[in-house]
Design an enzyme around this catalytic site. Structure first.
Site, PDB file in Angstrom:
ATOM      1  N   PHE A 222       0.751  -1.157   0.114  1.00 40.88           N
ATOM      2  CA  PHE A 222       0.127   0.009  -0.063  1.00 40.88           C
ATOM      3  C   PHE A 222       1.068   1.222   0.034  1.00 40.88           C
ATOM      4  CE2 PHE A 222      -2.497  -3.337   2.368  1.00 40.88           C
ATOM      5  CZ  PHE A 222      -3.430  -3.566   1.272  1.00 40.88           C
ATOM      6  N   GLU A 226       7.242   1.017  -0.327  1.00 39.78           N
ATOM      7  CA  GLU A 226       7.887   1.535  -1.630  1.00 39.78           C
ATOM      8  C   GLU A 226       9.430   2.163  -0.856  1.00 39.78           C
ATOM      9  OE1 GLU A 226       5.785   4.415  -3.890  1.00 39.78           O
ATOM     10  OE2 GLU A 226       7.942   5.160  -4.747  1.00 39.78           O
ATOM     11  N   ARG A 304       2.388  15.331  -6.234  1.00 34.67           N
ATOM     12  CA  ARG A 304       1.241  14.704  -6.440  1.00 34.67           C
ATOM     13  C   ARG A 304       0.052  15.328  -5.956  1.00 34.67           C
ATOM     14  NH1 ARG A 304      -0.653  10.080  -9.711  1.00 34.67           N
ATOM     15  NH2 ARG A 304       1.469   9.089  -9.900  1.00 34.67           N
ATOM     16  N   PHE A 338      -0.878   8.530  -2.935  1.00 31.71           N
ATOM     17  CA  PHE A 338       0.547   9.315  -2.785  1.00 31.71           C
ATOM     18  C   PHE A 338       0.361  10.562  -3.027  1.00 31.71           C
ATOM     19  CE2 PHE A 338       4.780  10.004  -4.836  1.00 31.71           C
ATOM     20  CZ  PHE A 338       5.564   9.047  -3.964  1.00 31.71           C
ATOM     21  N   ALA A 503       2.839   3.799  -8.209  1.00 26.60           N
ATOM     22  CA  ALA A 503       1.963   4.669  -8.713  1.00 26.60           C
ATOM     23  C   ALA A 503       0.871   3.881  -9.683  1.00 26.60           C
ATOM     24  CB  ALA A 503       3.193   5.506  -9.669  1.00 26.60           C
ATOM     25  N   GLU A 704      -4.522   2.599  -7.302  1.00 27.47           N
ATOM     26  CA  GLU A 704      -4.749   3.715  -6.360  1.00 27.47           C
ATOM     27  C   GLU A 704      -6.370   4.317  -6.407  1.00 27.47           C
ATOM     28  OE1 GLU A 704      -0.920   5.069  -7.771  1.00 27.47           O
ATOM     29  OE2 GLU A 704      -0.780   5.508  -5.471  1.00 27.47           O
TER      30      GLU A 704
HETATM   31  N1  MTE Z   1      -3.596  -3.952  -3.219  1.00 31.15           N
HETATM   32  C1  MTE Z   1      -3.345  -5.057  -2.294  1.00 31.15           C
HETATM   33  N2  MTE Z   1      -4.071  -6.231  -2.357  1.00 31.15           N
HETATM   34  N3  MTE Z   1      -2.320  -4.779  -1.810  1.00 31.15           N
HETATM   35  C2  MTE Z   1      -1.203  -3.684  -1.867  1.00 31.15           C
HETATM   36  O1  MTE Z   1      -0.369  -3.501  -0.971  1.00 31.15           O
HETATM   37  N4  MTE Z   1      -1.314  -1.473  -3.014  1.00 31.15           N
HETATM   38  C3  MTE Z   1      -1.839  -0.317  -3.788  1.00 31.15           C
HETATM   39  C4  MTE Z   1      -2.591  -0.799  -5.066  1.00 31.15           C
HETATM   40  N5  MTE Z   1      -3.504  -2.179  -4.658  1.00 31.15           N
HETATM   41  C5  MTE Z   1      -1.962  -2.757  -2.732  1.00 31.15           C
HETATM   42  C6  MTE Z   1      -3.159  -2.932  -3.483  1.00 31.15           C
HETATM   43  C7  MTE Z   1      -0.873   0.577  -4.371  1.00 31.15           C
HETATM   44  S1  MTE Z   1      -0.502   1.888  -3.135  1.00 31.15           S
HETATM   45  C8  MTE Z   1      -0.415   0.476  -5.535  1.00 31.15           C
HETATM   46  S2  MTE Z   1       0.608   1.843  -6.274  1.00 31.15           S
HETATM   47  C9  MTE Z   1      -0.974  -0.582  -6.682  1.00 31.15           C
HETATM   48  O2  MTE Z   1      -1.766  -1.388  -5.948  1.00 31.15           O
HETATM   49  C10 MTE Z   1       0.558  -1.191  -6.918  1.00 31.15           C
HETATM   50  O3  MTE Z   1       0.218  -2.203  -7.796  1.00 31.15           O
HETATM   51  P1  MTE Z   1       0.201  -1.953  -9.374  1.00 31.15           P
HETATM   52  O4  MTE Z   1       0.987  -0.984  -9.873  1.00 31.15           O
HETATM   53  O5  MTE Z   1       0.252  -3.243 -10.157  1.00 31.15           O
HETATM   54  O6  MTE Z   1      -1.307  -1.783  -9.605  1.00 31.15           O
HETATM   55  N1  HPA Z   2       3.708   7.582  -7.235  1.00 35.50           N
HETATM   56  C1  HPA Z   2       3.909   6.498  -6.432  1.00 35.50           C
HETATM   57  N2  HPA Z   2       5.174   6.347  -6.008  1.00 35.50           N
HETATM   58  C2  HPA Z   2       6.205   7.385  -6.448  1.00 35.50           C
HETATM   59  C3  HPA Z   2       5.850   8.198  -7.269  1.00 35.50           C
HETATM   60  C4  HPA Z   2       4.455   8.438  -7.647  1.00 35.50           C
HETATM   61  O1  HPA Z   2       4.232   9.325  -8.577  1.00 35.50           O
HETATM   62  N3  HPA Z   2       6.974   8.794  -7.608  1.00 35.50           N
HETATM   63  C5  HPA Z   2       8.101   8.475  -6.994  1.00 35.50           C
HETATM   64  N4  HPA Z   2       7.336   7.292  -6.251  1.00 35.50           N
HETATM   65 MO1  MOS Z   3       1.534   3.168  -4.295  1.00 27.95          MO
HETATM   66  S1  MOS Z   3       1.378   4.720  -2.851  1.00 27.95           S
HETATM   67  O1  MOS Z   3       2.098   4.239  -5.323  1.00 27.95           O
HETATM   68  O2  MOS Z   3       2.885   2.346  -3.653  1.00 27.95           O
END
Ligand code: MTE
Ligand code: HPA
Ligand code: MOS
Length: 748
Positions: A222, A226, A304, A338, A503, A704
């Site tokens: 979540f 990161e 952001r 974010f 992101a 997100e």
């Molecule tokens: N969904 C689950 N089940 N667990 C997670 O930790 N992280 C969220 C989202 N959905 C998350 C989640 C966040 S903060 C992001 S940025 C995106 O998943 C990252 O994965 P993606 O880029 O493959 O969508």
């Molecule tokens: N989103 C999420 N994570 C990030 C970003 C962003 O735009 N830039 C750097 N880390």
């Molecule tokens: Mo999601 S806050 O960009 O890991």
């Protein structure tokens, strides 16, 4: 296709950090952290603890061979506090012993003397004292100063929104083992294996090629993993370097809650100006971001916030400024959205304030200002393929909002103890890392000569289903069965220089790289099917080779064997960099996002006006998935993101006292949504469009955006309170815990 992890998750067979088989002789590590929020360390004495049973060593800043530095964007954060501490929970030393229990005993024996310094926890106070992480930034469009005179209505106000604990089910952790020649392998529960690798290299003073970081999957990230998974990986690697032993650190929940940063709380001042036909002509906002004691990702999060300061609305005159304020709290970090959600919260607060003052529904203002094709946002990007109006209209019509509104009004007429509230929440969220450079990914594909396929990318599976989407990319491109495809762990030796999986761009970036790799392989394979014919005529479907759409007698496995015997490369490594995007920070203008995701939600809540408690009756959503490649996974992301957003807006209350001590430090004092706080009904309608070329298989990023529907929870509750206590002046201060609701219900 169902999530490839579903079976193993249910059976308990999936491997997380704590399931990695431990080597004989593994040692265990435990961080020792500061008990004051701002102080000079005048004395640190670990001698007693060192003598304690089972303790092998205690590492401090002086044991670091390289730089004592873990700051990613700004080098302002030591791995171990050296000389002073800047927040409670800052790590001062790492205890290493033969069992966790022994480490816990020894932790009580470390003696530190502090000379305490003034503590700041309030971002506005930090800004007044010019304690900033970076200089402020402003995004501007048009000219707000000139616009106020043309407005028929101008309103000013303030909004406050608190932070949020990530509460990934798997806490932070890492497990490090020595290899040959001073090389180290670290299993890490991280969204960013490369960040862990690079930081280990920096702190241990060894080249990156001596550090292998491996991530099978996370029990949730979540955003909390990161950047903030990195220190734990570095600590165990340091211990391994010094002791030549395997070392594991798996955080206890309360340690994790105390030592790690959270979503950034924000405070904002806004001014909004409207014409009499409800067009927003001007919007000014100043954001005070509570960054905590070090930069971490705060500058990027703040950026952001500015990008999303007008949410889904076109405003011709905008002036948005943000301060990243340095306080004595754990450095706050990435969290789903974010900074975007905080930016949106302020403009929604401004709209609600305007609507209440004008005695109209906020939805009337929202609707009148939705972005359209050609709308220019404050950062210069001109929108195309907008779905703001389309999802709004579909939401209103599909769920018959007019009747719902009438039903709610009737209910409120006839009930005194219970009042219902409504809120409409549109969203518009930009997809791409705001830092253009980060929008790149690589994929490595091996086809073995039995026809099975193994894939490595930079994507980290954290429950969001990215690995399933990657399997789909392979099966769709090759025309083979999913059982032939395996997604390997994310590993810095197989795929280098990765961006974090963040992101919402994980599936897009890594999926596109994978698609390129698979297409390149396919182009090599097709001519082998039949040397006589044009390769264009060849396709593969359901494991069989077809010519001009007619099934041949050749299978996928036959084709692969032909390729191998003809000495054709069955391995491919591909690179993808998002085209089109750019951003000029000197002008704060550009085209930073590949595309935007849209959607509209309607919240209905019932508030118990005696108790201050509430239940969400329904959340009705029309969401822009593009051409969703996996409805089940995408719906899961909507439901999870929505409930996480509702939690942030309602029950989850992070409390630090004035000395910077976390009071909501366990699950007994920090309330997260449970099954009873989930809305009675969540309806999701797919707004199917042509999708976007820059989305993987035209299936838009989904991770997100749905969290931001959650903002509607706050404003629906406020609407119900207004039905009970009309005319009351209410502050905007999320979360709306039942205590705060009760006070507002009876506020004079
Ligand atoms: N969904 C689950 N089940 N667990 C997670 O930790 N992280 C969220 C989202 N959905 C998350 C989640 C966040 S903060 C992001 S940025 C995106 O998943 C990252 O994965 P993606 O880029 O493959 O969508
Ligand atoms: N989103 C999420 N994570 C990030 C970003 C962003 O735009 N830039 C750097 N880390
Ligand atoms: Mo999601 S806050 O960009 O890991």
């Amino acid at each position: 296709m169902i999530n490839i992890d579903a079976q193993n998750h249910v059976k308990g067979k999936s491997i997380y950090l704590d399931d990695v088989q431990e080597l004989q002789g593994t040692l265990y590590a435990l961080p020792f952290d500061a008990t004051v929020a701002h102080a000079k360390i005048t004395n640190l004495d670990v001698s007693l603890a060192l003598k304690s049973k089972g303790i092998v060593t205690i590492l401090t800043a002086k044991d670091i061979p390289g730089e004592n530095q873990i700051g990613g964007i700004i080098p302002d954060e030591p791995l171990f506090a050296d000389g002073e501490v800047h927040f409670r929970g800052q790590v001062i030393a790492l205890i290493v012993g033969t069992s966790e229990h022994h480490c816990i005993q020894a932790r009580k024996l470390i003696r530190v003397d502090f000379e305490e310094l003034p503590v700041i926890t309030d971002p506005r106070e930090a800004q007044k004292q010019n304690k900033l992480i970076i200089p402020p930034r402003s995004f501007r469009l048009g000219n707000t100063a000139d616009a106020w005179a043309q407005c028929d209505h101008v309103f000013e106000g303030r909004s406050d929104v608190n932070g949020q604990e990530h509460l990934y089910i798997e806490t932070q952790g890492a497990y490090s083992r020595p290899k040959e020649d001073g090389s180290i392998v670290v299993s890490s529960s991280t969204q960013s294996p490369t960040a862990v690798q690079r930081t280990i290299s920096r702190v241990l003073d060894i080249p990156m090629h001596k550090v292998e970081v491996d991530t099978v999957r996370l029990g949730g990230g979540f955003g909390g993993k990161e950047d903030q998974a990195t220190p734990w990986g570095v600590m165990v690697a340091l211990a391994t370097q010094i002791l030549h032993k395997p070392v594991k650190l798996s955080m206890h929940r309360m340690d994790d809650m105390r030592m790690t940063g959270k979503r950034h709380p924000y405070s904002a001042d806004f001014k909004i100006g409207l014409t009499k036909d409800l067009k927003i002509l001007a919007y000014e906002v100043t954001h005070f971001q509570n960054a905590g004691a070090a930069a971490d990702l705060s500058p990027a999060v703040m950026e952001r916030t500015l990008f999303h300061s007008t949410n889904a609305y076109y405003v011709p005159n905008v002036s948005a400024t943000a301060y990243s304020c340095k306080t004595n709290l754990p450095p706050n970090t990435a969290f789903r959205g974010f900074g975007g959600p905080q930016g949106k919260f302020a403009i929604e607060a401004a709209i609600v304030k305007a609507a209440e003052s004008l005695g109209i529904s906020p939805a009337a203002i929202q609707k009148a200002n939705l972005v359209v094709d050609g709308s220019e946002l404050s950062y210069g990007q001109i929108l195309t393929q907008t779905e703001a109006h389309a999802t709004w209209t579909a939401c209103m019509e599909n769920y018959d909002y007019a009747s719902q509104k009438k039903r709610v009004a009737d209910f409120n007429q006839t009930n005194t103890r219970f009042k219902k509230g409504l809120a409409v929440q549109p969203i518009c969220f930009g997809i791409s890392f705001t830092n253009t450079m980060m929008n790149q990914a690589r994929a490595l594909v091996h086809i073995y000569y039995d026809g099975s396929v193994v894939v490595s990318t930079g994507a980290v599976e954290m429950g969001q289903g990215v690995n399933t989407k990657l399997v789909q990319v392979v099966t769709d491109t090759f025309g083979i069965d999913a059982s032939r495809v395996r997604i390997e762990s994310t590993n810095t030796l197989r795929v280098a220089n990765t961006s974090p999986t963040a992101a919402s761009a994980g599936a897009d970036l890594n999926g596109k790289a994978l698609q390129i790799a698979c297409n390149n392989l396919l182009e090599r394979l097709k001519p082998l099917a039949n040397a006589e014919v044009d390769p264009q005529e060849i396709s593969i479907m359901e494991e069989w080779v077809y010519r001009k759409g007619v099934k041949t007698d050749m299978r996928w496995t036959d084709l692969i064997m032909v390729a191998f015997t003809k000495r054709i490369a069955l391995t491919e490594n591909a690179h993808y960099a998002t085209p089109v995007i750019h951003f000029d920070k000197t002008k704060e203008k550009g085209h930073p996002f590949a595309y935007h995701v849209y959607g509209t939600s309607i919240f209905e809540v019932t508030v118990d006006c005696l108790k201050g408690t509430y239940d969400f009756d329904s959340v009705n959503i029309v969401h822009d998935f593009g051409k969703s490649m996996n409805h089940t996974i995408d719906n899961g992301q909507i439901e999870g993101g929505l409930v996480q957003g509702i939690g942030w807006m309602t029950l989850e209350e992070i409390v630090y006292n004035e000395q910077g001590r976390l009071l909501s430090n366990a699950l007994s004092t920090y309330k997260v949504p449970d099954i009873y706080s989930v809305p009675k009904e969540i309806n999701i309608k797919h707004h199917d469009t042509q999708g976007h070329e820059l989305a993987i298989k035209k299936s838009k990023a989904v991770g997100e955006p749905p969290l931001m529907y959650g903002l509607g929870a706050y404003f629906a509750i406020r609407d119900a309170i207004k039905a009970f206590n009309p005319g009351v002046e209410l502050a905007v201060n999320a979360p709306y815990t039942p205590e705060k609701v009760l006070m507002d219900l009876y506020r004079q």
